[in-house]
Design a protein around this motif. Structure first.
Motif, short mmCIF file in Angstrom:
data_model
loop_
_atom_site.label_atom_id
_atom_site.label_comp_id
_atom_site.label_asym_id
_atom_site.label_seq_id
_atom_site.Cartn_x
_atom_site.Cartn_y
_atom_site.Cartn_z
N ARG A 63 13.01 77.37 40.11
CA ARG A 63 13.28 76.18 40.93
C ARG A 63 13.45 76.55 42.40
NH1 ARG A 63 14.71 71.34 37.98
NH2 ARG A 63 14.53 71.79 35.77
N ASN A 65 5.97 74.40 40.66
CA ASN A 65 7.03 73.75 41.41
C ASN A 65 6.47 73.14 42.68
OD1 ASN A 65 9.37 73.11 42.77
ND2 ASN A 65 10.36 75.09 42.41
N LEU A 124 10.52 67.50 40.89
CA LEU A 124 11.22 67.96 39.69
C LEU A 124 12.20 66.89 39.20
CD1 LEU A 124 11.99 71.69 40.57
CD2 LEU A 124 10.55 70.85 38.72
N ALA A 157 10.30 64.21 37.32
CA ALA A 157 9.86 64.71 36.01
C ALA A 157 11.04 64.79 35.05
CB ALA A 157 9.20 66.08 36.18
N ASP A 158 12.14 65.37 35.51
CA ASP A 158 13.31 65.56 34.64
C ASP A 158 13.87 64.21 34.16
OD1 ASP A 158 13.05 68.25 34.98
OD2 ASP A 158 14.76 68.50 36.32
N TYR A 211 11.46 62.55 31.72
CA TYR A 211 11.48 63.32 30.46
C TYR A 211 12.70 62.93 29.64
CZ TYR A 211 10.51 67.29 27.39
OH TYR A 211 10.20 68.07 26.32
N HIS A 229 0.84 70.10 33.16
CA HIS A 229 2.07 70.88 33.39
C HIS A 229 1.82 72.13 34.25
CE1 HIS A 229 1.56 73.01 29.18
NE2 HIS A 229 0.80 73.58 30.07
N THR A 289 3.93 68.39 36.41
CA THR A 289 4.78 67.63 35.50
C THR A 289 5.51 68.59 34.56
OG1 THR A 289 3.25 67.37 33.65
CG2 THR A 289 2.94 65.90 35.50
N SER A 290 6.36 68.05 33.71
CA SER A 290 7.14 68.88 32.78
C SER A 290 6.21 69.55 31.77
CB SER A 290 8.13 68.02 32.02
OG SER A 290 8.96 67.34 32.92
N LYS A 291 6.70 70.62 31.17
CA LYS A 291 5.93 71.36 30.17
C LYS A 291 5.61 70.47 28.96
CE LYS A 291 6.16 75.67 31.88
NZ LYS A 291 6.20 75.19 33.28
N PRO A 351 7.19 64.66 27.58
CA PRO A 351 6.10 65.15 28.44
C PRO A 351 5.15 64.03 28.88
CG PRO A 351 6.35 66.56 26.51
CD PRO A 351 7.24 65.37 26.29
N ALA A 362 6.96 62.05 31.61
CA ALA A 362 7.07 62.86 32.83
C ALA A 362 5.72 62.91 33.55
CB ALA A 362 7.56 64.26 32.49
#
Ligand SMILES: Cc1ncc(COP(=O)(O)O)c(C=O)c1O
Length: 421
Positions: A35, A45, A51, A54-55, A58, A246, A251-253, A294, A297
């Motif tokens: 991060r 990132n 982030l 996305a978080d 998610y 991702h 985006t998130s994994k 995912p 996100a």
């Protein structure tokens, strides 16, 4: 928190929320601080705002389940909209049809499985093989191991690109898929997709483009005026393509897209059965239960960034890539393996008898920087993100300092691994 312990016990009484979160945070204390922009591999990132989007997205959909979109129409709609948006990057036509998958590996698994099933059904090929360069991702070997398909790897050209002529020589009557990468991971160069696709078409073979790394960035690098050779579904003969959201979608994994040239090709990906007591079970990929996290996100970040956001982020990442590439290219102790076509680069020691490149990675890790180690040839690999525009000079200073220490010590570092069990 006990780590690497086989005797870790479920607590007799549950911990409270704060204790759990504190323990989790403590467990991550030795992790790469991605991060903060310290990772040049594994994490992507574009800064704290992206982030946060996305978080949050998610979190809201983590417990939703895309196994059944009758119950979760939100996830059906979000997946369809993500596919539409990503399809523009991939050169989709009105015929194209795709699926959301959990990552590059699942997209690749599905491309191989779909080709196997298609040629088994349509051409009675029972012992299929695929032909690809040694630079194509390891997930193709995994796919072939899972789905009982023979892998035919062909050496790359001196410029690290796939050797189309050599690929042609490896084809036989059982070949169901040719692969091109845009770009390939190890040296970051784009294969001759037009050449591979036209070879595939002339032999009536499928052609998958692995644009897991490049599917977003190449679309924007072209808009920024870079000369990008044809690489997507617009190329005649390309039958499927993958892009990982991702990665440079930020985006998130757990987010990738595979897009086929048409619905018939896509039809070989899915699985349907009712041969049990639980009713109809249909699924598009490897997973059954599929978290909505995912998907939400990806939808959220793509809407948050928009076209102009991705253009800006690609410009930032490319600026950092070029600064790093030029520094390495001019460095007396280093050799750049190829000038990067996109946002990936790799380099080695100019004279491996003087400098062990993995020792440099060790020194960088002591300073918090995670750089991928790869071979053959023994080299380091950087995946450059938008965040790195702000700290690339700091990274370069530490790289130079690490080289001096590695030279002075004469030590060797360990080869590491791209992925671990
Ligand atoms: C070119 C390419 N294809 C496929 C993959 C596999 O993606 P994932 O790790 O998301 O499964 C990667 C991962 O870095 C990649 O670089």
């Amino acid at each position: 928190m006990a780590q690497n312990s086989s005797s870790h016990q479920l607590p007799a009484q549950g911990m409270n929320f704060e204790q759990v979160i504190q323990a989790l945070d403590a467990s991550a204390s030795d992790d790469v601080q991605w991060r903060n922009g310290k990772a040049f591999s594994l994490a992507y990132n574009a800064g704290p705002e992206v982030l946060a989007v996305a978080d949050e997205a998610y979190k809201r959909f983590a417990g939703s389940n895309a196994l059944n979109t009758h119950a979760f129409p939100s996830l059906r709609n979000m997946q369809a909209e993500v596919l539409d948006m990503a399809g523009k990057w991939l050169g989709s036509t009105s015929e194209s049809a795709g699926y959301f998958t959990s990552g590059g590996t699942e997209s690749i698994l599905m491309a191989v499985k779909a080709a196997r099933d298609q040629y088994r059904r349509e051409s009675s090929i029972l012992h299929p093989n695929i032909v690809l360069a040694t630079s194509a991702h390891a997930a193709f070997d995994k796919a072939c191991a899972y789905f009982d398909v023979e892998v035919r790897r062909v050496a790359v050209q001196p410029d690290w690109r796939a050797d189309v002529l050599a690929m042609s020589g490896a084809i036989d009557a059982n070949t169901v898929l040719l692969v091109g990468s845009a770009p390939q991971y190890p040296q970051g160069v784009i294969d001759d997709i037009s050449g591979i696709a036209s070879l595939a078409k002339s032999r009536n073979i499928n052609c998958h483009v692995d644009a897991c790394m490049g599917g977003v960035s190449l679309a924007y690098l072209a808009k920024l005026g870079h000369q990008i050779p044809p690489w997507n579904l617009q190329v005649d003969g390309v039958t499927s393509i993958s892009v990982d959201l991702h990665k440079f979608g930020y985006t998130s994994k757990g987010a990738s897209v595979i897009m086929y040239a048409n619905k018939r090709l896509r039809s070989y990906q899915g699985f349907v059965t009712d041969a049990w007591l639980g009713g109809t079970y249909a699924s598009s990929g490897m997973l059954g239960t599929k978290s909505g996290g995912p998907i939400a996100a990806a939808w959220a970040v793509m809407h948050f960034l928009g076209d102009d956001g991705y253009l800006r982020l690609t410009q930032s990442a490319r600026a950092a890539t070029e600064i790093l590439a030029k520094h390495i290219d001019n460095h007396a102790e280093l050799s750049l393996l190829a000038f990067p076509d996109a946002l990936l680069l790799s380099f080695t020691a100019h004279d491996p008898s003087r400098l062990n490149i993995f020792a440099v990675a060790n020194e960088m890790w002591k300073r918090g920087w995670y750089i991928d180690r790869q071979q053959p040839p023994q080299s380091l690999h950087c995946t450059v993100n938008a965040i790195h525009e702000s700290n690339i000079e700091e990274m370069i200073n530490d790289l130079d300092a690490s080289i001096l220490i590695a030279l002075a010590s004469g030590q060797s570092g360990d080869a590491g691994a791209y992925g671990t069990l």
